[in-house]
Design a protein around this motif. Structure first.
Motif, PDB file in Angstrom:
ATOM      1  N   TYR A  35       0.788  -1.232  -0.020  1.00  0.00           N
ATOM      2  CA  TYR A  35       0.078  -0.295  -0.046  1.00  0.00           C
ATOM      3  C   TYR A  35       0.740   1.018  -0.103  1.00  0.00           C
ATOM      4  CZ  TYR A  35      -3.890  -3.056   1.927  1.00  0.00           C
ATOM      5  OH  TYR A  35      -5.080  -3.888   1.592  1.00  0.00           O
ATOM      6  N   GLN A  37       0.477   5.457   0.699  1.00  0.00           N
ATOM      7  CA  GLN A  37       0.206   6.576   1.342  1.00  0.00           C
ATOM      8  C   GLN A  37       0.925   7.997   1.727  1.00  0.00           C
ATOM      9  OE1 GLN A  37       0.435   6.807   5.741  1.00  0.00           O
ATOM     10  NE2 GLN A  37      -2.298   6.932   5.694  1.00  0.00           N
ATOM     11  N   GLY A  40       0.417  10.642   4.978  1.00  0.00           N
ATOM     12  CA  GLY A  40      -0.847  11.020   6.086  1.00  0.00           C
ATOM     13  C   GLY A  40      -2.084  11.031   5.378  1.00  0.00           C
ATOM     14  N   GLN A  41      -2.517  11.147   4.382  1.00  0.00           N
ATOM     15  CA  GLN A  41      -3.752  10.928   3.775  1.00  0.00           C
ATOM     16  C   GLN A  41      -4.221   9.218   4.078  1.00  0.00           C
ATOM     17  OE1 GLN A  41      -3.933  13.740   0.379  1.00  0.00           O
ATOM     18  NE2 GLN A  41      -2.797  15.408   1.358  1.00  0.00           N
ATOM     19  N   LYS A  42      -5.089   9.433   2.458  1.00  0.00           N
ATOM     20  CA  LYS A  42      -5.810   7.594   2.262  1.00  0.00           C
ATOM     21  C   LYS A  42      -4.317   6.486   2.544  1.00  0.00           C
ATOM     22  CE  LYS A  42      -7.721   8.781  -2.048  1.00  0.00           C
ATOM     23  NZ  LYS A  42      -8.770   8.145  -2.941  1.00  0.00           N
ATOM     24  N   VAL A  43      -4.970   5.775   2.428  1.00  0.00           N
ATOM     25  CA  VAL A  43      -4.410   4.186   2.258  1.00  0.00           C
ATOM     26  C   VAL A  43      -4.532   3.253   0.603  1.00  0.00           C
ATOM     27  CG1 VAL A  43      -3.364   2.320   3.094  1.00  0.00           C
ATOM     28  CG2 VAL A  43      -3.769   3.685   5.113  1.00  0.00           C
ATOM     29  N   PHE A  45      -4.548   1.020  -1.864  1.00  0.00           N
ATOM     30  CA  PHE A  45      -3.856  -0.428  -2.568  1.00  0.00           C
ATOM     31  C   PHE A  45      -3.205  -0.228  -4.117  1.00  0.00           C
ATOM     32  CE2 PHE A  45      -4.179  -4.951  -2.997  1.00  0.00           C
ATOM     33  CZ  PHE A  45      -4.588  -4.884  -4.591  1.00  0.00           C
ATOM     34  N   PHE A  91       3.887   1.035   2.477  1.00  0.00           N
ATOM     35  CA  PHE A  91       3.643   0.383   3.541  1.00  0.00           C
ATOM     36  C   PHE A  91       3.408  -1.576   2.928  1.00  0.00           C
ATOM     37  CE2 PHE A  91       3.155   2.557   7.303  1.00  0.00           C
ATOM     38  CZ  PHE A  91       2.559   3.921   6.774  1.00  0.00           C
ATOM     39  N   PHE A 108       0.913  -4.768   9.245  1.00  0.00           N
ATOM     40  CA  PHE A 108       1.950  -3.743   8.811  1.00  0.00           C
ATOM     41  C   PHE A 108       3.426  -4.216   9.309  1.00  0.00           C
ATOM     42  CE2 PHE A 108      -0.935  -1.723   5.752  1.00  0.00           C
ATOM     43  CZ  PHE A 108      -2.161  -2.469   6.083  1.00  0.00           C
ATOM     44  N   GLY A 109       3.978  -3.633   8.704  1.00  0.00           N
ATOM     45  CA  GLY A 109       5.204  -3.421   9.112  1.00  0.00           C
ATOM     46  C   GLY A 109       5.291  -1.443   9.239  1.00  0.00           C
ATOM     47  N   GLU A 110       7.147  -0.786   9.252  1.00  0.00           N
ATOM     48  CA  GLU A 110       6.204   0.229   9.955  1.00  0.00           C
ATOM     49  C   GLU A 110       6.137   1.468   8.268  1.00  0.00           C
ATOM     50  OE1 GLU A 110       5.446   0.438  13.695  1.00  0.00           O
ATOM     51  OE2 GLU A 110       5.961   2.135  12.581  1.00  0.00           O
ATOM     52  N   ARG A 113       9.468   5.603   4.012  1.00  0.00           N
ATOM     53  CA  ARG A 113       9.097   6.750   2.417  1.00  0.00           C
ATOM     54  C   ARG A 113       9.773   7.054   1.913  1.00  0.00           C
ATOM     55  NH1 ARG A 113       6.636  11.109   4.480  1.00  0.00           N
ATOM     56  NH2 ARG A 113       6.656  10.502   6.842  1.00  0.00           N
TER      57      ARG A 113
ATOM     58  N   GLN B  38      -3.689   4.877  12.639  1.00  0.00           N
ATOM     59  CA  GLN B  38      -2.236   5.147  13.360  1.00  0.00           C
ATOM     60  C   GLN B  38      -2.261   6.563  13.453  1.00  0.00           C
ATOM     61  OE1 GLN B  38      -1.673   6.724   8.013  1.00  0.00           O
ATOM     62  NE2 GLN B  38       0.744   5.660   8.060  1.00  0.00           N
ATOM     63  N   GLY B  43       3.004   3.742  11.638  1.00  0.00           N
ATOM     64  CA  GLY B  43       2.934   2.619  11.052  1.00  0.00           C
ATOM     65  C   GLY B  43       1.289   2.096  10.901  1.00  0.00           C
ATOM     66  N   LEU B  44       0.591   1.539  10.524  1.00  0.00           N
ATOM     67  CA  LEU B  44      -0.688   1.162  10.717  1.00  0.00           C
ATOM     68  C   LEU B  44      -0.375   0.225  11.639  1.00  0.00           C
ATOM     69  CD1 LEU B  44      -1.882   1.060   7.375  1.00  0.00           C
ATOM     70  CD2 LEU B  44      -2.839   2.242   8.913  1.00  0.00           C
ATOM     71  N   LEU B  88      -5.054   9.037  13.236  1.00  0.00           N
ATOM     72  CA  LEU B  88      -5.959   9.125  12.255  1.00  0.00           C
ATOM     73  C   LEU B  88      -6.646   6.916  12.479  1.00  0.00           C
ATOM     74  CD1 LEU B  88      -6.577  10.271   9.568  1.00  0.00           C
ATOM     75  CD2 LEU B  88      -4.036   8.755   9.060  1.00  0.00           C
ATOM     76  N   PHE B  90      -8.439   4.213  10.156  1.00  0.00           N
ATOM     77  CA  PHE B  90      -8.950   3.543   9.447  1.00  0.00           C
ATOM     78  C   PHE B  90     -10.096   2.388   9.564  1.00  0.00           C
ATOM     79  CE2 PHE B  90      -6.812   5.668   6.102  1.00  0.00           C
ATOM     80  CZ  PHE B  90      -5.354   6.290   6.465  1.00  0.00           C
ATOM     81  N   GLY B 105     -10.967   2.415   4.206  1.00  0.00           N
ATOM     82  CA  GLY B 105     -11.502   3.806   4.239  1.00  0.00           C
ATOM     83  C   GLY B 105     -11.029   4.733   3.926  1.00  0.00           C
ATOM     84  N   SER B 106     -11.108   5.808   3.982  1.00  0.00           N
ATOM     85  CA  SER B 106     -10.417   6.986   3.907  1.00  0.00           C
ATOM     86  C   SER B 106     -10.446   7.870   5.097  1.00  0.00           C
ATOM     87  CB  SER B 106     -11.243   8.122   2.843  1.00  0.00           C
ATOM     88  OG  SER B 106     -12.456   8.707   3.953  1.00  0.00           O
TER      89      SER B 106
END
Lengths: 117, 114
Positions: A35, A37, A40-43, A45, A91, A108-110, A113, B38, B43-44, B88, B90, B105-106
């Motif tokens: 994934y 990002q 800091g916005q949406k994740v 796919f 990610f 998830f991994g960290e 960037r 997050q 990470g998540l 944040l 999700f 989701g967003s």
């Protein structure tokens, strides 16, 4: 506790250069994902990988992107010729198979960037 | 088509007050539903999930979520918010019939003010 590890944590590259992001998923997991990002916005796919092949990919995952699981442990994402808009946090995630203990959620991994200049 | 929606970009709540972060979903088969958190530059982190069983599921840090099949919702709740809950959040869904698909989701930014 097992965890997903990603390297590098931060990479700076010039536009047009190739980048490889590496991930070591949790052993005995069967599903693998990338994934991204942006700020800091949406994740978003990118791609899923199961049974040694891509099972699903998004429209973001164009010909510049590829994934490999070369040795049964690492799971890599390659960007062939980076663009400015590829700058993001990437990610990696993995999950067990359906019905297995801990089924369902992704681990998830960290993140790595990527900064493209 | 599989999807998940978080209608609020941001939720503001005072410390000590209850909080709700909304999520609705759409899948073809039985849903697997998740909440992740997050923190900045991290990470998540998995919070909780619903796969089967009781509609009210409890997770980390005092969070809980209620699965509502008729409303296709999976709202995240906490009885008393902490400033440290600011992050944040999700919502995510996985379709039992398309197990390789896992969609987020967003995201909703939760701000808890002292």
């Amino acid at each position: 506790e097992p965890e997903v590890t990603q390297t590098p944590s931060h990479q700076v590259t010039q536009m047009g250069q190739e980048v490889i992001l590496r991930c070591v998923p949790i052993s005995n997991h069967l599903y693998f994902y990338w994934y991204r990002q942006i700020l800091g916005q949406k994740v978003e796919f990118l791609v899923s990988f199961y049974n040694n092949e891509i099972s699903e990919k998004s429209e973001i995952f164009d010909d510049q992107f590829s994934v490999e699981r070369p040795d049964g442990s690492n799971f890599t994402l390659k960007i062939r010729s980076t663009k400015l808009e590829d700058s993001a946090m990437y990610f990696c995630a993995s999950s067990p198979g359906k019905g297995a203990i801990g089924t369902g959620e992704l681990f998830f991994g960290e993140g790595s960037r990527l900064t493209v200049l | 088509a599989q999807s998940v929606a978080q209608p609020e970009d941001q939720v503001n709540v005072a410390e000590g007050n209850p909080l709700t972060v909304k999520c609705t979903y759409s899948v073809s088969g039985n849903p697997y539903l998740f909440w992740y958190v997050q923190y900045p530059n991290r990470g998540l982190q998995f919070l909780l999930k619903y796969i089967t069983g009781d509609n009210l599921v409890k997770g980390s840090y005092g969070f809980e979520a209620e699965f509502n099949k008729s409303q296709t919702s999976f709202h995240l709740k906490k009885p008393s918010a902490l400033v440290s809950d600011s992050a944040l959040y999700f919502c995510a869904v996985r379709d039992e019939n398309n197990f390789n698909k896992f969609y987020f989701g967003s995201g909703t930014k939760l701000n808890v003010k002292p």
